[in-house]
Design a protein around this motif. Structure first.
Motif, PDB file in Angstrom:
ATOM      1  N   HIS A  29       0.906 -37.102  11.097  1.00 49.65           N
ATOM      2  CA  HIS A  29       1.354 -36.041  10.446  1.00 49.65           C
ATOM      3  C   HIS A  29       2.039 -34.947  11.417  1.00 49.65           C
ATOM      4  N   GLU A  30       3.265 -34.534  11.299  1.00 47.42           N
ATOM      5  CA  GLU A  30       3.683 -33.479  12.614  1.00 47.42           C
ATOM      6  C   GLU A  30       4.511 -32.703  11.725  1.00 47.42           C
ATOM      7  N   THR A  31       4.310 -31.358  12.067  1.00 48.77           N
ATOM      8  CA  THR A  31       4.987 -29.889  11.540  1.00 48.77           C
ATOM      9  C   THR A  31       6.324 -29.614  12.689  1.00 48.77           C
ATOM     10  N   LEU A  32       7.253 -29.417  11.964  1.00 48.89           N
ATOM     11  CA  LEU A  32       8.531 -28.881  12.517  1.00 48.89           C
ATOM     12  C   LEU A  32       8.968 -27.697  11.932  1.00 48.89           C
ATOM     13  N   THR A  33       9.856 -26.882  12.631  1.00 51.94           N
ATOM     14  CA  THR A  33      10.582 -25.975  11.696  1.00 51.94           C
ATOM     15  C   THR A  33      11.947 -25.848  12.316  1.00 51.94           C
ATOM     16  N   PHE A  34      12.912 -26.138  11.226  1.00 48.94           N
ATOM     17  CA  PHE A  34      14.260 -25.996  11.443  1.00 48.94           C
ATOM     18  C   PHE A  34      14.957 -24.536  11.217  1.00 48.94           C
ATOM     19  N   TYR A  35      15.900 -24.220  11.687  1.00 56.22           N
ATOM     20  CA  TYR A  35      16.602 -23.024  11.700  1.00 56.22           C
ATOM     21  C   TYR A  35      18.099 -23.254  10.924  1.00 56.22           C
ATOM     22  N   ASP A  36      18.219 -22.794   9.804  1.00 56.78           N
ATOM     23  CA  ASP A  36      19.782 -22.842   9.275  1.00 56.78           C
ATOM     24  C   ASP A  36      20.793 -21.977   9.609  1.00 56.78           C
ATOM     25  N   PRO A  37      21.673 -22.142  10.731  1.00 54.24           N
ATOM     26  CA  PRO A  37      22.341 -21.095  10.849  1.00 54.24           C
ATOM     27  C   PRO A  37      23.433 -20.609   9.587  1.00 54.24           C
ATOM     28  N   ALA A  38      23.765 -21.556   8.807  1.00 50.28           N
ATOM     29  CA  ALA A  38      24.486 -21.030   7.595  1.00 50.28           C
ATOM     30  C   ALA A  38      23.746 -20.065   6.566  1.00 50.28           C
ATOM     31  N   ARG A  39      22.648 -19.878   6.889  1.00 51.28           N
ATOM     32  CA  ARG A  39      21.749 -18.887   6.079  1.00 51.28           C
ATOM     33  C   ARG A  39      20.992 -17.965   6.895  1.00 51.28           C
ATOM     34  N   ASP A  40      21.659 -17.556   7.733  1.00 48.77           N
ATOM     35  CA  ASP A  40      20.922 -16.266   8.690  1.00 48.77           C
ATOM     36  C   ASP A  40      19.918 -16.963   9.589  1.00 48.77           C
ATOM     37  N   ASN A  41      19.751 -18.181   9.994  1.00 49.08           N
ATOM     38  CA  ASN A  41      18.972 -18.872  10.530  1.00 49.08           C
ATOM     39  C   ASN A  41      17.407 -18.901   9.662  1.00 49.08           C
ATOM     40  N   ARG A  42      17.879 -19.023   8.521  1.00 49.16           N
ATOM     41  CA  ARG A  42      16.458 -19.309   7.624  1.00 49.16           C
ATOM     42  C   ARG A  42      15.569 -20.357   8.249  1.00 49.16           C
ATOM     43  N   PRO A  43      14.203 -20.135   8.290  1.00 55.51           N
ATOM     44  CA  PRO A  43      13.331 -20.982   8.700  1.00 55.51           C
ATOM     45  C   PRO A  43      13.043 -22.096   7.717  1.00 55.51           C
ATOM     46  N   VAL A  44      13.197 -23.626   7.951  1.00 52.11           N
ATOM     47  CA  VAL A  44      12.773 -24.457   7.007  1.00 52.11           C
ATOM     48  C   VAL A  44      11.803 -25.496   7.682  1.00 52.11           C
ATOM     49  N   ALA A  45      10.556 -25.078   7.150  1.00 51.05           N
ATOM     50  CA  ALA A  45       9.432 -25.946   7.845  1.00 51.05           C
ATOM     51  C   ALA A  45       9.215 -27.346   7.111  1.00 51.05           C
ATOM     52  N   VAL A  46       8.775 -28.173   7.929  1.00 55.97           N
ATOM     53  CA  VAL A  46       8.669 -29.419   7.293  1.00 55.97           C
ATOM     54  C   VAL A  46       7.449 -30.236   8.016  1.00 55.97           C
ATOM     55  N   ASP A  47       6.706 -30.961   7.072  1.00 56.23           N
ATOM     56  CA  ASP A  47       5.594 -31.760   7.646  1.00 56.23           C
ATOM     57  C   ASP A  47       6.161 -33.108   7.532  1.00 56.23           C
ATOM     58  N   ILE A  48       6.081 -33.730   8.441  1.00 53.19           N
ATOM     59  CA  ILE A  48       6.352 -35.145   8.519  1.00 53.19           C
ATOM     60  C   ILE A  48       5.087 -36.177   8.627  1.00 53.19           C
ATOM     61  N   ALA A  49       4.911 -37.114   7.691  1.00 53.52           N
ATOM     62  CA  ALA A  49       3.959 -38.212   7.360  1.00 53.52           C
ATOM     63  C   ALA A  49       4.716 -39.638   7.781  1.00 53.52           C
ATOM     64  N   VAL A  50       4.060 -40.345   8.505  1.00 56.43           N
ATOM     65  CA  VAL A  50       4.590 -41.558   8.830  1.00 56.43           C
ATOM     66  C   VAL A  50       3.402 -42.589   9.565  1.00 56.43           C
ATOM     67  N   ARG A  51       3.488 -43.721   9.050  1.00 53.39           N
ATOM     68  CA  ARG A  51       2.559 -44.895   9.676  1.00 53.39           C
ATOM     69  C   ARG A  51       2.893 -45.064  11.006  1.00 53.39           C
ATOM     70  N   TRP A  52       2.119 -44.974  12.105  1.00 51.21           N
ATOM     71  CA  TRP A  52       2.297 -45.330  13.531  1.00 51.21           C
ATOM     72  C   TRP A  52       3.100 -46.635  13.810  1.00 51.21           C
ATOM     73  N   ASP A  53       2.456 -47.518  13.074  1.00 46.43           N
ATOM     74  CA  ASP A  53       3.258 -48.891  13.601  1.00 46.43           C
ATOM     75  C   ASP A  53       4.730 -49.038  12.866  1.00 46.43           C
TER      76      ASP A  53
END
Length: 303
Positions: A29-53
């Motif tokens: 699991h990893e959490t990142l935050t992206f910023y959308d310049p089209a919406r006043d740099n609105r933060p959009v946080a995401v949690d990524i889940a993926v199997r290592w292999d």
């Protein structure tokens, strides 16, 4: 002595096999935050889940990861559906859980008589968040299939999932909802739908949302009536509810056979959402898509 050494060696081998077996199925699991310049740099946080292999195979160009988008309910954080995310990750998906609401957003209100009781703006915002997050995730993990998404959601997140599928059906592989209460099911049979329904007097499904049984059979829609409460369908819910949902969901994901469009007469029509979508394509700049790790700064959604 030799026998003791032999037994010890055998036990060591079993431990090594057990370790690598467990590691093979480990989910990151990893959490990142992206910023959308089209919406006043609105933060959009995401949690990524993926199997290592599976991630390593994708990074090596051996496979393309299927993608699941997970949408949270109101007042629930995007990280509070790990029991669902892990089912998809175990099946080889990369799961992207998106934080849709911010404390600065207007509160969600009910307006009787209006389309989706006045909640269309929140659904449109969710669609914009999904589209932006998908574009940013292409930079993070390019070896994934972002053209055939599996949409997953609970409560308002389930309505966002169904609404996104309504607007972008060509991008949808499957839809899984847990108590979508406002947005009607799509009945054209272009993709399979699995829906878990609660038995909760405080959360009533709007008329016309769930199609009749005959329409469901022709359209590839499976509705599971549970005995659980609406708020049992997240990480804080009882183990019994989560285990039941996980078991049925896992079986649903095993079957990837395609559907053919259903021939249905007089099927329920969804209201036209209108031409306005709060998403404007912007040419890439060095500042776009800045990612900042924010595992400890998830924000609660507004009611």
């Amino acid at each position: 002595m030799k026998r003791g050494i032999s037994i010890f060696a055998s036990l060591s081998a079993l431990l090594v096999v057990g370790y690598f077996t467990a590691t093979k199925w480990a989910i990151r699991h990893e959490t990142l935050t992206f910023y959308d310049p089209a919406r006043d740099n609105r933060p959009v946080a995401v949690d990524i889940a993926v199997r290592w292999d599976k991630e390593m195979q994708a990074n090596a160009g051996m496979i393309t990861l299927p993608v699941a988008i997970l949408n949270h309910g109101n007042t629930v954080k995007f990280t509070e559906y790990s029991f669902l995310a892990n089912v998809f990750a175990f099946r080889g998906y990369i799961v992207i859980s998106i934080q849709h609401d911010l404390p600065t957003d207007p509160p969600m209100v009910t307006k009787v008589g209006e389309l989706y009781v006045g909640r269309q703006p929140q659904y449109l915002r969710g669609v914009a968040n999904i589209r932006f997050a998908v574009e940013e995730m292409k930079k993070v993990q390019p070896n994934a299939d972002y053209n055939h998404l599996t949409m997953v959601g609970h409560s308002a997140g389930a309505d966002i999932s169904m609404y996104f599928a309504k607007l972008h059906p060509d991008q949808i592989k499957k839809v899984v909802t847990l108590d979508n209460l406002r947005v009607p099911f799509l009945t054209d049979g272009r993709f399979k739908i699995l829906s878990f329904r609660s038995k909760d007097p405080a959360f009533k499904t709007d008329p016309g949302v769930i199609p009749p049984e005959g329409v469901r059979e022709k359209s590839g829609i499976e509705v599971v009536q549970t005995t659980f409460q609406h708020n049992d369908m997240r990480d804080t819910g009882p183990d019994e509810a989560k285990a039941s949902i996980k078991g049925i969901l896992d079986k649903f994901l095993q079957d990837d056979s395609p559907l053919t469009p259903a021939e249905i007469k007089a099927q329920p029509e969804m209201a036209d959402p209108g031409p306005v979508t709060p998403y404007v394509p912007v040419a890439p700049t060095p500042e776009m898509g800045k990612r900042v790790g924010s595992a400890s700064s998830a924000v609660a959604a507004q009611q």
